[in-house]
Design an enzyme around this catalytic site. Sequence first.
Site, PDB file in Angstrom:
ATOM      1  CG  HIS A   1      -0.950  -2.867   6.508  1.00  0.00           C
ATOM      2  ND1 HIS A   1       0.717  -2.283   6.720  1.00  0.00           N
ATOM      3  CD2 HIS A   1      -1.526  -1.220   6.138  1.00  0.00           C
ATOM      4  CE1 HIS A   1       0.381  -0.589   6.912  1.00  0.00           C
ATOM      5  NE2 HIS A   1      -0.817  -0.222   6.498  1.00  0.00           N
TER       6      HIS A   1
ATOM      7  CD  GLU B   1       1.295   2.730   5.500  1.00  0.00           C
ATOM      8  OE1 GLU B   1       0.388   1.870   5.045  1.00  0.00           O
ATOM      9  OE2 GLU B   1       2.342   3.381   6.501  1.00  0.00           O
TER      10      GLU B   1
END
Length: 139
Positions: free
Chosen positions: A8, A132
Amino acid sequence: MKIGRLNHVGVAVPDIEAAKATYADLYGASDATDTRAFPHLGVKVAFVHLDNSEIELLEPLGDDSPVHKFLERNPKGGQHHLCFEVEDILAARDAMIERGATVLGTGEPYIGAHGVPVIFIHPKNSNGQLIELMQEPGK
Ligand code: CO
């Protein structure tokens, strides 16, 4: 260690419901999750589902939210982080340290908004981009 799929794109916003409405009304991307509060992470989160990825909308929750400072610098919101999947989060963490990168926080993976362990790598190691790394869901 090699990163896998882009899971994402994290986007910080001042108003998560307004942002969901933007993606639905302007771009037709109306398939979004309900907004969930994660008080221990200092954020409210909703995911907008796309065919090949997701947008993670992040709204600060509380004054010591990690997203709070970002919105002070970018009051209208903006792109906050990229999240890549990795096969083994502990092996990825060890590889990051071995390669000289800075793992944020305690350095220990913790459960993120997807319910799987994650770590964050300092933007200084990636051309200013906060990264991330997420354990592949289902592994
Ligand atoms: Co994320």
